[in-house]
Design a protein around this motif. Sequence first.
Motif, PDB file in Angstrom:
ATOM      1  N   VAL A  72       0.846  -1.190   0.000  1.00 34.31           N
ATOM      2  CA  VAL A  72       0.000   0.000   0.000  1.00 34.31           C
ATOM      3  C   VAL A  72       0.882   1.240   0.000  1.00 34.31           C
ATOM      4  CG1 VAL A  72      -1.804   1.283   1.218  1.00 34.31           C
ATOM      5  CG2 VAL A  72      -1.810  -1.215   1.272  1.00 34.31           C
ATOM      6  N   THR A  73       0.629   2.151  -0.924  1.00 35.22           N
ATOM      7  CA  THR A  73       1.346   3.416  -0.977  1.00 35.22           C
ATOM      8  C   THR A  73       0.546   4.494  -0.256  1.00 35.22           C
ATOM      9  OG1 THR A  73       0.334   4.135  -3.055  1.00 35.22           O
ATOM     10  CG2 THR A  73       2.336   2.777  -3.202  1.00 35.22           C
ATOM     11  N   LEU A  74       1.175   5.653  -0.082  1.00 40.63           N
ATOM     12  CA  LEU A  74       0.493   6.786   0.547  1.00 40.63           C
ATOM     13  C   LEU A  74      -0.737   7.175  -0.252  1.00 40.63           C
ATOM     14  CD1 LEU A  74       0.339   9.119   2.582  1.00 40.63           C
ATOM     15  CD2 LEU A  74       1.986  10.371   1.166  1.00 40.63           C
ATOM     16  N   ALA A  75      -0.622   7.188  -1.582  1.00 45.30           N
ATOM     17  CA  ALA A  75      -1.772   7.527  -2.426  1.00 45.30           C
ATOM     18  C   ALA A  75      -2.876   6.484  -2.286  1.00 45.30           C
ATOM     19  CB  ALA A  75      -1.334   7.645  -3.884  1.00 45.30           C
ATOM     20  N   ASP A  76      -2.497   5.203  -2.215  1.00 45.09           N
ATOM     21  CA  ASP A  76      -3.496   4.139  -2.033  1.00 45.09           C
ATOM     22  C   ASP A  76      -4.254   4.316  -0.727  1.00 45.09           C
ATOM     23  OD1 ASP A  76      -2.660   2.944  -4.409  1.00 45.09           O
ATOM     24  OD2 ASP A  76      -1.226   1.635  -3.385  1.00 45.09           O
ATOM     25  N   LEU A  77      -3.527   4.610   0.343  1.00 45.36           N
ATOM     26  CA  LEU A  77      -4.141   4.757   1.658  1.00 45.36           C
ATOM     27  C   LEU A  77      -5.131   5.915   1.669  1.00 45.36           C
ATOM     28  CD1 LEU A  77      -4.392   4.027   4.637  1.00 45.36           C
ATOM     29  CD2 LEU A  77      -2.381   5.447   5.087  1.00 45.36           C
ATOM     30  N   ALA A  78      -4.735   7.051   1.095  1.00 50.41           N
ATOM     31  CA  ALA A  78      -5.636   8.205   1.051  1.00 50.41           C
ATOM     32  C   ALA A  78      -6.884   7.890   0.232  1.00 50.41           C
ATOM     33  CB  ALA A  78      -4.900   9.408   0.459  1.00 50.41           C
ATOM     34  N   GLN A  79      -6.712   7.139  -0.859  1.00 51.39           N
ATOM     35  CA  GLN A  79      -7.854   6.777  -1.696  1.00 51.39           C
ATOM     36  C   GLN A  79      -8.798   5.829  -0.961  1.00 51.39           C
ATOM     37  OE1 GLN A  79      -6.781   4.964  -5.412  1.00 51.39           O
ATOM     38  NE2 GLN A  79      -8.854   5.023  -6.216  1.00 51.39           N
ATOM     39  N   MET A  80      -8.256   4.847  -0.234  1.00 52.58           N
ATOM     40  CA  MET A  80      -9.102   3.904   0.496  1.00 52.58           C
ATOM     41  C   MET A  80      -9.916   4.610   1.572  1.00 52.58           C
ATOM     42  SD  MET A  80      -6.985   0.316   0.895  1.00 52.58           S
ATOM     43  CE  MET A  80      -5.400   1.008   1.366  1.00 52.58           C
ATOM     44  N   LEU A  81      -9.272   5.491   2.346  1.00 56.83           N
ATOM     45  CA  LEU A  81      -9.981   6.171   3.420  1.00 56.83           C
ATOM     46  C   LEU A  81     -10.981   7.181   2.893  1.00 56.83           C
ATOM     47  CD1 LEU A  81      -7.132   6.734   6.047  1.00 56.83           C
ATOM     48  CD2 LEU A  81      -8.981   5.047   6.110  1.00 56.83           C
ATOM     49  N   GLY A  82     -10.777   7.643   1.659  1.00 56.99           N
ATOM     50  CA  GLY A  82     -11.710   8.590   1.056  1.00 56.99           C
ATOM     51  C   GLY A  82     -12.798   7.932   0.231  1.00 56.99           C
ATOM     52  N   SER A  83     -12.807   6.599   0.167  1.00 56.63           N
ATOM     53  CA  SER A  83     -13.804   5.883  -0.630  1.00 56.63           C
ATOM     54  C   SER A  83     -15.111   5.755   0.151  1.00 56.63           C
ATOM     55  CB  SER A  83     -13.281   4.492  -0.997  1.00 56.63           C
ATOM     56  OG  SER A  83     -13.139   3.694   0.162  1.00 56.63           O
ATOM     57  N   GLY A  84     -16.094   5.138  -0.488  1.00 54.24           N
ATOM     58  CA  GLY A  84     -17.401   4.973   0.151  1.00 54.24           C
ATOM     59  C   GLY A  84     -17.372   4.079   1.358  1.00 54.24           C
ATOM     60  N   SER A  85     -16.376   3.177   1.433  1.00 51.54           N
ATOM     61  CA  SER A  85     -16.311   2.263   2.578  1.00 51.54           C
ATOM     62  C   SER A  85     -15.611   2.868   3.783  1.00 51.54           C
ATOM     63  CB  SER A  85     -15.571   0.984   2.166  1.00 51.54           C
ATOM     64  OG  SER A  85     -14.220   1.276   1.848  1.00 51.54           O
ATOM     65  N   HIS A  86     -14.773   3.890   3.571  1.00 52.41           N
ATOM     66  CA  HIS A  86     -13.997   4.532   4.639  1.00 52.41           C
ATOM     67  C   HIS A  86     -13.187   3.509   5.434  1.00 52.41           C
ATOM     68  CE1 HIS A  86     -16.110   8.245   3.810  1.00 52.41           C
ATOM     69  NE2 HIS A  86     -17.276   7.617   3.987  1.00 52.41           N
ATOM     70  N   ALA A  87     -12.719   2.484   4.739  1.00 54.76           N
ATOM     71  CA  ALA A  87     -11.925   1.434   5.381  1.00 54.76           C
ATOM     72  C   ALA A  87     -10.622   1.276   4.619  1.00 54.76           C
ATOM     73  CB  ALA A  87     -12.692   0.117   5.421  1.00 54.76           C
ATOM     74  N   ALA A  88      -9.606   0.758   5.299  1.00 53.07           N
ATOM     75  CA  ALA A  88      -8.298   0.589   4.670  1.00 53.07           C
ATOM     76  C   ALA A  88      -7.569  -0.569   5.320  1.00 53.07           C
ATOM     77  CB  ALA A  88      -7.475   1.874   4.769  1.00 53.07           C
ATOM     78  N   ALA A  89      -6.559  -1.051   4.634  1.00 51.01           N
ATOM     79  CA  ALA A  89      -5.702  -2.116   5.155  1.00 51.01           C
ATOM     80  C   ALA A  89      -4.259  -1.739   4.897  1.00 51.01           C
ATOM     81  CB  ALA A  89      -6.028  -3.447   4.474  1.00 51.01           C
ATOM     82  N   LEU A  90      -3.405  -1.956   5.906  1.00 49.61           N
ATOM     83  CA  LEU A  90      -1.982  -1.690   5.786  1.00 49.61           C
ATOM     84  C   LEU A  90      -1.204  -2.918   6.248  1.00 49.61           C
ATOM     85  CD1 LEU A  90      -1.476   1.956   7.168  1.00 49.61           C
ATOM     86  CD2 LEU A  90      -1.526   1.197   4.795  1.00 49.61           C
ATOM     87  N   PRO A  91      -0.051  -3.186   5.630  1.00 49.22           N
ATOM     88  CA  PRO A  91       0.779  -4.294   6.128  1.00 49.22           C
ATOM     89  C   PRO A  91       1.213  -4.036   7.564  1.00 49.22           C
ATOM     90  CG  PRO A  91       1.957  -2.985   4.474  1.00 49.22           C
ATOM     91  CD  PRO A  91       0.547  -2.522   4.457  1.00 49.22           C
ATOM     92  N   TYR A  92       1.136  -5.095   8.370  1.00 47.37           N
ATOM     93  CA  TYR A  92       1.433  -5.006   9.800  1.00 47.37           C
ATOM     94  C   TYR A  92       2.660  -5.841  10.090  1.00 47.37           C
ATOM     95  CZ  TYR A  92       0.630  -5.504  14.876  1.00 47.37           C
ATOM     96  OH  TYR A  92       0.754  -5.506  16.241  1.00 47.37           O
ATOM     97  N   MET A  93       3.642  -5.238  10.763  1.00 47.36           N
ATOM     98  CA  MET A  93       4.901  -5.912  11.057  1.00 47.36           C
ATOM     99  C   MET A  93       5.050  -6.166  12.540  1.00 47.36           C
ATOM    100  SD  MET A  93       7.623  -3.885   8.695  1.00 47.36           S
ATOM    101  CE  MET A  93       7.224  -2.359   9.548  1.00 47.36           C
ATOM    102  N   GLU A  94       5.568  -7.337  12.834  1.00 48.42           N
ATOM    103  CA  GLU A  94       5.917  -7.687  14.211  1.00 48.42           C
ATOM    104  C   GLU A  94       7.300  -8.316  14.201  1.00 48.42           C
ATOM    105  OE1 GLU A  94       4.414 -10.619  17.838  1.00 48.42           O
ATOM    106  OE2 GLU A  94       3.098 -10.208  16.111  1.00 48.42           O
ATOM    107  N   LEU A  95       8.213  -7.801  15.010  1.00 45.41           N
ATOM    108  CA  LEU A  95       9.570  -8.318  15.046  1.00 45.41           C
ATOM    109  C   LEU A  95       9.578  -9.723  15.616  1.00 45.41           C
ATOM    110  CD1 LEU A  95      11.577  -5.197  16.279  1.00 45.41           C
ATOM    111  CD2 LEU A  95      11.219  -5.987  13.948  1.00 45.41           C
ATOM    112  N   THR A  96      10.339 -10.596  14.999  1.00 46.22           N
ATOM    113  CA  THR A  96      10.431 -11.967  15.485  1.00 46.22           C
ATOM    114  C   THR A  96      11.326 -12.024  16.719  1.00 46.22           C
ATOM    115  OG1 THR A  96      12.281 -12.392  13.979  1.00 46.22           O
ATOM    116  CG2 THR A  96      10.070 -12.943  13.203  1.00 46.22           C
ATOM    117  N   ALA A  97      11.109 -13.053  17.530  1.00 50.18           N
ATOM    118  CA  ALA A  97      11.907 -13.243  18.736  1.00 50.18           C
ATOM    119  C   ALA A  97      13.319 -13.672  18.362  1.00 50.18           C
ATOM    120  CB  ALA A  97      11.248 -14.293  19.630  1.00 50.18           C
TER     121      ALA A  97
END
Length: 398
Positions: free
Chosen positions: A182-207
């Motif tokens: 997801v790019t910055l432009a993608d994120l702004a477009q998702m939040l501005g769409s009719g669904s007002h929902a978005a998804a971003l990659p989520y990172m968690e450091l491994t042990a």
Amino acid sequence: MIIWSFGHTMRLSWGLGLLALLLTGCWDRSEVNDLALITGAAIDKHDNKTIELTVQIFVPRGSSNISMDNGLKGSGGSSQSSYVKSAVGVNLADALSHLQEKLPRKLFWGHAEVIIFGEAIARSGIRDDLDYFMRAPQPRERAYMYVSKGEARNILELNTKLERNTAESLREISKSKLTLSVTLADLAQMLGSGSHAAALPYMELTAPLSLNNPDKSESFINATAIFKNDKMIGKIDDSTTRGALWLRNEIKQAVVTVVPEGTEGTVSANLIKSKTTLEPIIENGKWRMNVWIHTEDDALQNTTKLNLVEDPNAVKTVEKALNDDIENRVRSALDKVQHDLQADIFGFAGEFHRAYPKEWKKNQQRWDELFPTVEVAIHSDAKMLRPGLSSIRATQPE
């Protein structure tokens, strides 16, 4: 013969002079030696009123011998190709101004490749931060967006082995399309769409690998953060993310391993091509969505006794297993995102809007209520185009 008058010559001289003033060139130029090139940024919640902005700054090779004693936090191994600096402010613009006070060079966003939100600030809301990035002239709309568990600055401070810094590592991960990208432009477009929902990659450091062998290089567990109205409301794991990628028509590379029915062992298929088509239907007041998924695959490894080279029924058995795997992953994503989190990250709202503009106009304010009730039918069509040339396992004696 052309005879020039004195008045005409004077007017021509004035005109050329004015034109020369308009061609003065780089009057507002910035020399690269005067800039601190930001390669990545991390935004964390400092307290209830302030945020912490951390930037990763590229260090030219000629300056790679900068001492760590100067308060510079190295990133990128012994070469110190970058370092990170942080500052606190009431908003991004304020934090950036405080950060600038600590540096001899002017901060420049034009090379920023990734922007990472810490989970705490992601759950409190990111709209104000997006407002800065979309207004400021320097940040790149193609910068890749991430959410991290814990503090985002920890990601920028990781050592890297294959790339110069963590920003480049994350950029290459996003470009590979193996996970959500997801790019910055993608994120702004998702939040501005009719669904007002978005998804971003989520990172968690491994042990760490062990107490005696702590791996301090970049190592992530990939998942997906789900947003609704600019606030993170939950996340889905790596397996469920694969199903979300099928629905979003964003899966480009994958190796799918299945256990065909009636056999022992597994078959791994390499994805060649994939296409997902959404078909919205409104009938008798019911909103439904047909999901058509077509994939083309190669047999990568076969540890079963199925003869994929000579037996068409064996190929069909593997294709059915692939279809079942895709449908199970998609259904898992729907159960979690559509029913539990109730956030339309799949673009269903846009599909209904385009197919039924009048009905959408009447019901768009009720979409949060309608989305969880949409009936979804999944139709997967996996084709094994190249089963391979080897049938060693199938011809082995009992």
